[in-house]
Design a protein around this motif. Structure first.
Motif, PDB file in Angstrom:
ATOM      1  N   GLY A 123      19.656  20.508  25.117  1.00  0.00           N
ATOM      2  CA  GLY A 123      18.902  20.273  24.289  1.00  0.00           C
ATOM      3  C   GLY A 123      19.148  20.867  22.871  1.00  0.00           C
ATOM      4  O   GLY A 123      20.083  21.681  22.757  1.00  0.00           O
ATOM      5  N   ASN A 124      18.485  20.404  21.827  1.00  0.00           N
ATOM      6  CA  ASN A 124      19.019  20.542  20.538  1.00  0.00           C
ATOM      7  C   ASN A 124      17.878  20.894  19.670  1.00  0.00           C
ATOM      8  O   ASN A 124      16.610  21.141  19.983  1.00  0.00           O
ATOM      9  N   THR A 125      17.793  21.187  18.520  1.00  0.00           N
ATOM     10  CA  THR A 125      17.032  21.764  17.784  1.00  0.00           C
ATOM     11  C   THR A 125      16.111  20.757  17.063  1.00  0.00           C
ATOM     12  O   THR A 125      14.858  20.706  16.598  1.00  0.00           O
ATOM     13  N   ARG A 126      16.311  19.306  17.450  1.00  0.00           N
ATOM     14  CA  ARG A 126      15.423  18.270  16.926  1.00  0.00           C
ATOM     15  C   ARG A 126      14.426  17.954  18.000  1.00  0.00           C
ATOM     16  O   ARG A 126      13.649  17.065  17.987  1.00  0.00           O
ATOM     17  N   GLY A 127      14.757  18.507  19.343  1.00  0.00           N
ATOM     18  CA  GLY A 127      13.817  18.316  20.305  1.00  0.00           C
ATOM     19  C   GLY A 127      14.238  17.076  21.436  1.00  0.00           C
ATOM     20  O   GLY A 127      13.557  16.613  22.229  1.00  0.00           O
ATOM     21  N   GLN A 128      15.594  16.524  21.343  1.00  0.00           N
ATOM     22  CA  GLN A 128      16.337  16.010  22.031  1.00  0.00           C
ATOM     23  C   GLN A 128      16.909  16.673  23.251  1.00  0.00           C
ATOM     24  O   GLN A 128      17.750  17.628  23.007  1.00  0.00           O
ATOM     25  N   MET A 129      16.830  15.864  24.350  1.00  0.00           N
ATOM     26  CA  MET A 129      17.446  16.185  25.639  1.00  0.00           C
ATOM     27  C   MET A 129      18.260  15.199  26.205  1.00  0.00           C
ATOM     28  O   MET A 129      18.088  14.085  26.239  1.00  0.00           O
ATOM     29  N   ALA A 130      19.429  15.530  26.749  1.00  0.00           N
ATOM     30  CA  ALA A 130      20.226  14.458  27.631  1.00  0.00           C
ATOM     31  C   ALA A 130      21.027  15.097  28.651  1.00  0.00           C
ATOM     32  O   ALA A 130      21.391  16.267  28.900  1.00  0.00           O
ATOM     33  N   VAL A 131      21.364  14.146  29.477  1.00  0.00           N
ATOM     34  CA  VAL A 131      22.338  14.522  30.825  1.00  0.00           C
ATOM     35  C   VAL A 131      23.632  13.772  30.359  1.00  0.00           C
ATOM     36  O   VAL A 131      23.663  12.697  30.337  1.00  0.00           O
ATOM     37  N   LEU A 132      24.471  14.896  30.516  1.00  0.00           N
ATOM     38  CA  LEU A 132      26.187  14.489  30.255  1.00  0.00           C
ATOM     39  C   LEU A 132      26.806  14.509  31.432  1.00  0.00           C
ATOM     40  O   LEU A 132      26.572  15.663  32.046  1.00  0.00           O
ATOM     41  N   ASP A 133      27.742  13.568  31.755  1.00  0.00           N
ATOM     42  CA  ASP A 133      28.325  13.644  32.856  1.00  0.00           C
ATOM     43  C   ASP A 133      29.819  14.530  32.488  1.00  0.00           C
ATOM     44  O   ASP A 133      30.750  14.231  31.347  1.00  0.00           O
ATOM     45  N   LEU A 134      30.091  15.310  33.173  1.00  0.00           N
ATOM     46  CA  LEU A 134      31.204  16.407  33.317  1.00  0.00           C
ATOM     47  C   LEU A 134      32.351  15.706  33.652  1.00  0.00           C
ATOM     48  O   LEU A 134      33.504  16.508  33.332  1.00  0.00           O
ATOM     49  N   ARG A 135      32.431  14.890  34.465  1.00  0.00           N
ATOM     50  CA  ARG A 135      33.752  14.030  34.977  1.00  0.00           C
ATOM     51  C   ARG A 135      34.322  13.131  34.327  1.00  0.00           C
ATOM     52  O   ARG A 135      35.500  13.208  33.773  1.00  0.00           O
ATOM     53  N   LYS A 136      33.461  12.393  33.528  1.00  0.00           N
ATOM     54  CA  LYS A 136      34.026  11.301  32.510  1.00  0.00           C
ATOM     55  C   LYS A 136      33.800  11.480  31.062  1.00  0.00           C
ATOM     56  O   LYS A 136      34.365  10.734  30.481  1.00  0.00           O
ATOM     57  N   GLY A 137      32.886  12.456  30.831  1.00  0.00           N
ATOM     58  CA  GLY A 137      32.785  12.926  29.586  1.00  0.00           C
ATOM     59  C   GLY A 137      31.693  11.991  28.898  1.00  0.00           C
ATOM     60  O   GLY A 137      32.067  11.399  27.612  1.00  0.00           O
TER      61      GLY A 137
END
Length: 370
Positions: free
Chosen positions: A232-246
């Motif tokens: 999550g960031n200071t803008r209020g945005q959230m995301a799911v990131l894949d750590l295997r493929k980046g």
């Protein structure tokens, strides 16, 4: 026991500990308003989740009992400068870290401490190896410490190479977490990067780097399978990131302010987040849908998920109890005598009265000589 039904715990700027029952969408304040004891850190004291540790900005650590539903212990853990940036337990000893970089292990009758560098943003404990903690901050590179030997860090990350203009890349570690079943550590930075470090290799630079959006990242949490991370960031945005493929997997929408804390459920595909917009939100990491949204009136600093995963059984049990209460309530109502309105009762009596007698009573009431 209202506290035992709470699925999420939150610490607020107002110093209030809040518990939320997601099934009923009900929030309860378990401590009183105290602006001087703003809660900046929250953690479980035991694996049975019977006690919650509350770290306040003034250095006080409180122990809240979920069974007694009140604060059972106060401890002065002041030292250094700035608010607490990390709080955990190791071998029944409290471990704290302040913003100024003072890491302390509060043993009985003594304390072990070490300076981990200034401007610390976060300290995290390795859940699989609790003797290890990681620290990092602004111009303070990621370090891993062994609480048994605090003299030197076990691992110190090396800054990435200069950018395309051959300028030094600034360091700003905002949050980190140990990846289970490995030596790897995932971090997020105030410059939008998510990085993975592997202390088991000779390389001290990150083995994976992903950039998300253009606003500073503030918090992260690993999904239960440890293959993805929610940021999550200071803008209020959230995301799911894949750590295997980046790569970016999905975005979680709905926030309206800076995100202060993010935590994934240990077993369920759920992630809780809170921040400056005063809402607790729970998203599904599989469908990215917003599952729960509860307004909590105060700006929120930290969130703590319970590890209970049998929510369906709890729902069935609560529904059964509510059904029993409803049946008992119906029996009580049926056994009570019916109370009628006095005006309506008088009208019914007038209707049942003999017409000749009613006429004679009216003439008597209107006769002026009476």
């Amino acid at each position: 026991m209202a506290a035992r039904r709470c699925h999420v715990w939150l610490g607020a700027e107002s110093g209030i500990l809040k518990g939320v029952d997601l099934r009923r969408k009900r929030a309860i304040n378990f401590t009183d308003f105290n602006r001087g004891q703003e809660i900046s850190e929250i953690a479980w004291k035991d694996r049975e989740e019977r006690e919650v540790l509350l770290g306040c900005v003034n250095g006080t650590v409180k122990v809240f009992s979920t069974e007694k539903e009140n604060v059972t212990e106060f401890r002065d853990c002041s030292g250094g400068e700035g608010p607490l940036r990390g709080l955990c337990v190791y071998n029944s000893s409290l471990v704290t870290c302040t913003e100024s970089g003072l890491l302390k292990v509060w043993n009985e009758g003594s304390t072990d401490h070490v300076e981990v560098g200034r401007a610390v943003c976060r300290m995290r404990q390795d859940t699989t190896r609790p003797e290890r903690v990681a620290t990092g901050g602004k111009e303070n590179a990621l370090k891993v410490w062994d609480l048994e030997r605090l003299q030197e860090p076990v691992f110190t990350a090396k800054n990435v190479r200069n950018d395309w203009l051959d300028l030094r890349v600034p360091v700003w570690v905002r949050d980190m977490q140990f990846i289970p079943a490995s030596d790897k550590i995932v971090t997020c930075t105030g410059h939008c990067q998510v990085r993975v470090y592997d202390p088991s290799t000779p390389q001290r630079r990150p083995v994976l780097e992903v950039t998300y959006d253009e606003y500073p990242l503030t918090a992260l949490s690993l999904t239960p399978d440890a293959n993805s991370v929610v940021v999550g960031n200071t803008r209020g945005q959230m995301a799911v990131l894949d750590l295997r493929k980046g790569r970016l997997l999905k975005c979680l929408k709905g926030q309206a302010g800076s995100i202060r804390s993010v935590q994934c459920h240990p077993t369920l595909p759920l992630v809780a987040s809170c921040g400056l917009d005063r809402f607790l939100r729970v998203h599904s990491t599989e469908t990215k849908m917003l599952q729960h949204k509860v307004y909590l009136k105060s700006r929120l600093n930290c969130v703590l998920f319970t590890s209970r995963g049998n929510w369906e059984e709890e729902d069935a049990e609560c529904t059964a109890l509510e059904g029993v209460k409803e049946e008992e309530g119906d029996e009580i109502w049926d056994s009570m005598a019916t109370v009628t309105d006095r005006t309506e009762s008088k009208r019914n009596m007038d209707q049942q009265e003999d017409p000749k007698r009613r006429k004679r009573r009216k003439q008597t009431s209107t006769d002026p000589g009476v």
